[in-house]
Design a protein around this motif. Structure first.
Motif, mmCIF file in Angstrom:
data_model
loop_
_atom_site.group_PDB
_atom_site.id
_atom_site.type_symbol
_atom_site.label_atom_id
_atom_site.label_comp_id
_atom_site.label_asym_id
_atom_site.label_seq_id
_atom_site.Cartn_x
_atom_site.Cartn_y
_atom_site.Cartn_z
ATOM 1 N N ARG A 168 0.819 -1.218 0.000
ATOM 2 C CA ARG A 168 0.000 0.000 0.000
ATOM 3 C C ARG A 168 0.855 1.270 0.000
ATOM 4 N NH1 ARG A 168 -2.991 -3.692 2.993
ATOM 5 N NH2 ARG A 168 -5.082 -3.991 2.187
ATOM 6 N N ASP A 169 2.147 1.095 0.212
ATOM 7 C CA ASP A 169 3.086 2.208 0.247
ATOM 8 C C ASP A 169 3.303 2.715 -1.177
ATOM 9 O OD1 ASP A 169 5.308 3.868 0.446
ATOM 10 O OD2 ASP A 169 6.376 2.550 1.807
ATOM 11 N N ASP A 170 3.143 4.011 -1.389
ATOM 12 C CA ASP A 170 3.317 4.578 -2.729
ATOM 13 C C ASP A 170 4.730 4.425 -3.269
ATOM 14 O OD1 ASP A 170 0.721 5.259 -3.189
ATOM 15 O OD2 ASP A 170 0.950 7.382 -2.721
ATOM 16 N N THR A 171 5.713 4.158 -2.405
ATOM 17 C CA THR A 171 7.075 3.970 -2.903
ATOM 18 C C THR A 171 7.294 2.547 -3.410
ATOM 19 O OG1 THR A 171 7.975 3.352 -0.746
ATOM 20 C CG2 THR A 171 7.992 5.705 -1.318
ATOM 21 N N CYS A 172 6.374 1.635 -3.130
ATOM 22 C CA CYS A 172 6.478 0.264 -3.627
ATOM 23 C C CYS A 172 6.162 0.267 -5.115
ATOM 24 C CB CYS A 172 5.510 -0.642 -2.868
ATOM 25 S SG CYS A 172 5.568 -2.345 -3.437
ATOM 26 N N ARG A 173 7.048 -0.301 -5.901
ATOM 27 C CA ARG A 173 6.884 -0.244 -7.348
ATOM 28 C C ARG A 173 6.451 -1.575 -7.948
ATOM 29 N NH1 ARG A 173 11.591 3.836 -7.711
ATOM 30 N NH2 ARG A 173 10.392 5.746 -7.824
ATOM 31 N N LEU A 174 5.899 -2.468 -7.120
ATOM 32 C CA LEU A 174 5.368 -3.708 -7.668
ATOM 33 C C LEU A 174 4.115 -3.387 -8.483
ATOM 34 C CD1 LEU A 174 5.800 -6.142 -4.658
ATOM 35 C CD2 LEU A 174 7.146 -6.035 -6.750
ATOM 36 N N GLY A 175 3.878 -4.166 -9.538
ATOM 37 C CA GLY A 175 2.787 -3.880 -10.453
ATOM 38 C C GLY A 175 1.464 -4.527 -10.077
ATOM 39 N N LEU A 176 0.535 -4.527 -11.038
ATOM 40 C CA LEU A 176 -0.814 -5.024 -10.803
ATOM 41 C C LEU A 176 -0.856 -6.510 -10.458
ATOM 42 C CD1 LEU A 176 -2.777 -3.283 -13.701
ATOM 43 C CD2 LEU A 176 -2.714 -2.630 -11.293
ATOM 44 N N ALA A 210 -2.448 -7.920 -7.165
ATOM 45 C CA ALA A 210 -3.695 -8.687 -7.277
ATOM 46 C C ALA A 210 -3.558 -10.031 -6.563
ATOM 47 C CB ALA A 210 -4.066 -8.888 -8.745
ATOM 48 N N LEU A 211 -2.411 -10.682 -6.733
ATOM 49 C CA LEU A 211 -2.191 -11.963 -6.047
ATOM 50 C C LEU A 211 -2.186 -11.783 -4.538
ATOM 51 C CD1 LEU A 211 0.511 -13.555 -8.347
ATOM 52 C CD2 LEU A 211 -1.894 -14.219 -8.112
ATOM 53 N N VAL A 262 -7.806 -11.906 0.882
ATOM 54 C CA VAL A 262 -9.234 -12.210 0.983
ATOM 55 C C VAL A 262 -9.444 -13.660 1.413
ATOM 56 C CG1 VAL A 262 -11.397 -12.442 -0.329
ATOM 57 C CG2 VAL A 262 -9.952 -10.420 -0.633
ATOM 58 N N LEU A 263 -8.646 -14.584 0.867
ATOM 59 C CA LEU A 263 -8.768 -15.991 1.263
ATOM 60 C C LEU A 263 -8.478 -16.173 2.750
ATOM 61 C CD1 LEU A 263 -7.197 -17.875 -1.770
ATOM 62 C CD2 LEU A 263 -9.622 -17.663 -1.168
ATOM 63 N N ARG A 264 -7.463 -15.482 3.263
ATOM 64 C CA ARG A 264 -7.157 -15.560 4.700
ATOM 65 C C ARG A 264 -8.307 -14.990 5.528
ATOM 66 N NH1 ARG A 264 -2.137 -14.167 3.203
ATOM 67 N NH2 ARG A 264 -2.434 -11.970 3.626
ATOM 68 N N PHE A 265 -8.883 -13.878 5.054
ATOM 69 C CA PHE A 265 -9.980 -13.228 5.762
ATOM 70 C C PHE A 265 -11.219 -14.121 5.802
ATOM 71 C CE2 PHE A 265 -13.708 -10.381 5.753
ATOM 72 C CZ PHE A 265 -13.498 -9.735 6.964
ATOM 73 N N ARG A 266 -11.460 -14.848 4.718
ATOM 74 C CA ARG A 266 -12.637 -15.706 4.603
ATOM 75 C C ARG A 266 -12.387 -17.140 5.052
ATOM 76 N NH1 ARG A 266 -15.649 -14.467 -1.096
ATOM 77 N NH2 ARG A 266 -16.263 -12.336 -0.660
ATOM 78 N N ALA A 267 -11.231 -17.418 5.610
ATOM 79 C CA ALA A 267 -10.868 -18.790 5.978
ATOM 80 C C ALA A 267 -11.875 -19.382 6.965
ATOM 81 C CB ALA A 267 -9.464 -18.820 6.577
ATOM 82 N N TRP A 316 -11.987 -25.805 5.405
ATOM 83 C CA TRP A 316 -12.031 -25.399 4.006
ATOM 84 C C TRP A 316 -10.621 -25.319 3.439
ATOM 85 C CZ3 TRP A 316 -16.086 -22.748 0.995
ATOM 86 C CH2 TRP A 316 -17.366 -22.946 1.540
ATOM 87 N N THR A 317 -10.489 -25.657 2.190
ATOM 88 C CA THR A 317 -9.231 -25.450 1.482
ATOM 89 C C THR A 317 -9.538 -24.656 0.215
ATOM 90 O OG1 THR A 317 -9.447 -27.517 0.234
ATOM 91 C CG2 THR A 317 -8.211 -27.606 2.318
ATOM 92 N N HIS A 318 -8.540 -23.995 -0.295
ATOM 93 C CA HIS A 318 -8.701 -23.191 -1.505
ATOM 94 C C HIS A 318 -7.656 -23.610 -2.515
ATOM 95 C CE1 HIS A 318 -11.414 -20.426 0.536
ATOM 96 N NE2 HIS A 318 -10.572 -20.441 1.554
ATOM 97 N N ARG A 319 -8.001 -23.514 -3.767
ATOM 98 C CA ARG A 319 -7.067 -23.786 -4.851
ATOM 99 C C ARG A 319 -7.038 -22.545 -5.733
ATOM 100 N NH1 ARG A 319 -6.986 -28.602 -9.286
ATOM 101 N NH2 ARG A 319 -6.225 -27.280 -10.945
ATOM 102 N N VAL A 320 -5.870 -22.032 -5.994
ATOM 103 C CA VAL A 320 -5.708 -20.846 -6.820
ATOM 104 C C VAL A 320 -4.895 -21.230 -8.047
ATOM 105 C CG1 VAL A 320 -4.737 -18.515 -6.935
ATOM 106 C CG2 VAL A 320 -5.785 -19.334 -4.800
ATOM 107 N N GLU A 321 -5.415 -20.923 -9.220
ATOM 108 C CA GLU A 321 -4.679 -21.165 -10.457
ATOM 109 C C GLU A 321 -4.322 -19.840 -11.083
ATOM 110 O OE1 GLU A 321 -6.040 -23.978 -13.326
ATOM 111 O OE2 GLU A 321 -6.970 -25.227 -11.784
ATOM 112 N N ILE A 322 -3.096 -19.754 -11.535
ATOM 113 C CA ILE A 322 -2.598 -18.530 -12.147
ATOM 114 C C ILE A 322 -2.157 -18.873 -13.559
ATOM 115 C CG2 ILE A 322 -0.854 -16.728 -12.004
ATOM 116 C CD1 ILE A 322 -0.631 -17.583 -8.981
ATOM 117 N N CYS A 323 -2.593 -18.082 -14.519
ATOM 118 C CA CYS A 323 -2.190 -18.302 -15.895
ATOM 119 C C CYS A 323 -1.646 -16.997 -16.448
ATOM 120 C CB CYS A 323 -3.378 -18.770 -16.738
ATOM 121 S SG CYS A 323 -2.950 -19.051 -18.465
ATOM 122 N N ALA A 324 -0.500 -17.079 -17.074
ATOM 123 C CA ALA A 324 0.088 -15.891 -17.697
ATOM 124 C C ALA A 324 0.320 -16.189 -19.167
ATOM 125 C CB ALA A 324 1.402 -15.537 -17.013
#
Length: 168
Positions: A117-125, A129-130, A136-141, A145-153
């Motif tokens: 959230r720091d404006d000096t952090c230059r990591l991108g979208l 997003a990840l 959100v998954l930690r908040f909704r744990a 329950w288990t969660h599966r996350v798939e990432i495609c680039a």
């Protein structure tokens, strides 16, 4: 309860949108050769991009002065909407060397950044997003329950396309 209410409000706004594709744009700094030729894009805030005499209205626009944190803060409701069944896709398009990789992936955070959230952090979208997905998954744990996350680039250059998928 407040977080759920805010999330629901964002999701309702997205569902109610008559547009099926929302276009947001980020304009990189003007290169000297463009400035000399008069070919540069300009942004008329909040949502108009001008090239020569043509104007394009988008849902939101950012200039080179806007930080990675600002851009993601304006777009994070799309990531949250994915948890409510909405589709979300970030695409960067344009000629070579126009800032697509920087906007999507950024650069290393550096010693000065304390958080995403720091404006000096230059990591991108993408890393933001990840991080949001896992937040959100930690908040909704829920117990059991288990969660599966798939990432495609997908990276496409001219007629060449390379895809990579990872399950976390």
């Amino acid at each position: 309860a407040l977080v759920d209410a805010m999330r629901k409000s964002c999701a309702e706004c997205l569902f109610e949108s008559t547009e099926r594709v929302l276009v947001h744009t980020r304009v990189r700094p003007v290169l000297s050769m463009e400035d000399d030729a008069g070919d540069a894009l300009t942004v008329q805030l909040p949502n108009t991009v001008v090239l020569d005499t043509r104007s394009y209205v988008v849902h939101s626009a950012w200039t080179e002065d806007d930080s990675q944190a600002t851009v993601f803060r304006d777009l994070c409701h799309h990531v949250d909407g994915a948890f409510d069944g909405l589709s979300c896709l970030f695409v960067a398009g344009g000629p070579a060397l126009t800032g697509k990789t920087y906007t999507l992936f950024g650069e290393s955070a550096g010693a000065g950044a304390k958080s995403l959230r720091d404006d000096t952090c230059r990591l991108g979208l993408v890393p933001r997003a990840l991080a949001r997905v896992f937040e959100v998954l930690r908040f909704r744990a829920l117990p059991g329950w288990t969660h599966r996350v798939e990432i495609c680039a997908l990276a496409a250059r001219d007629d060449d396309a390379a895809s990579s998928t990872a399950t976390v």
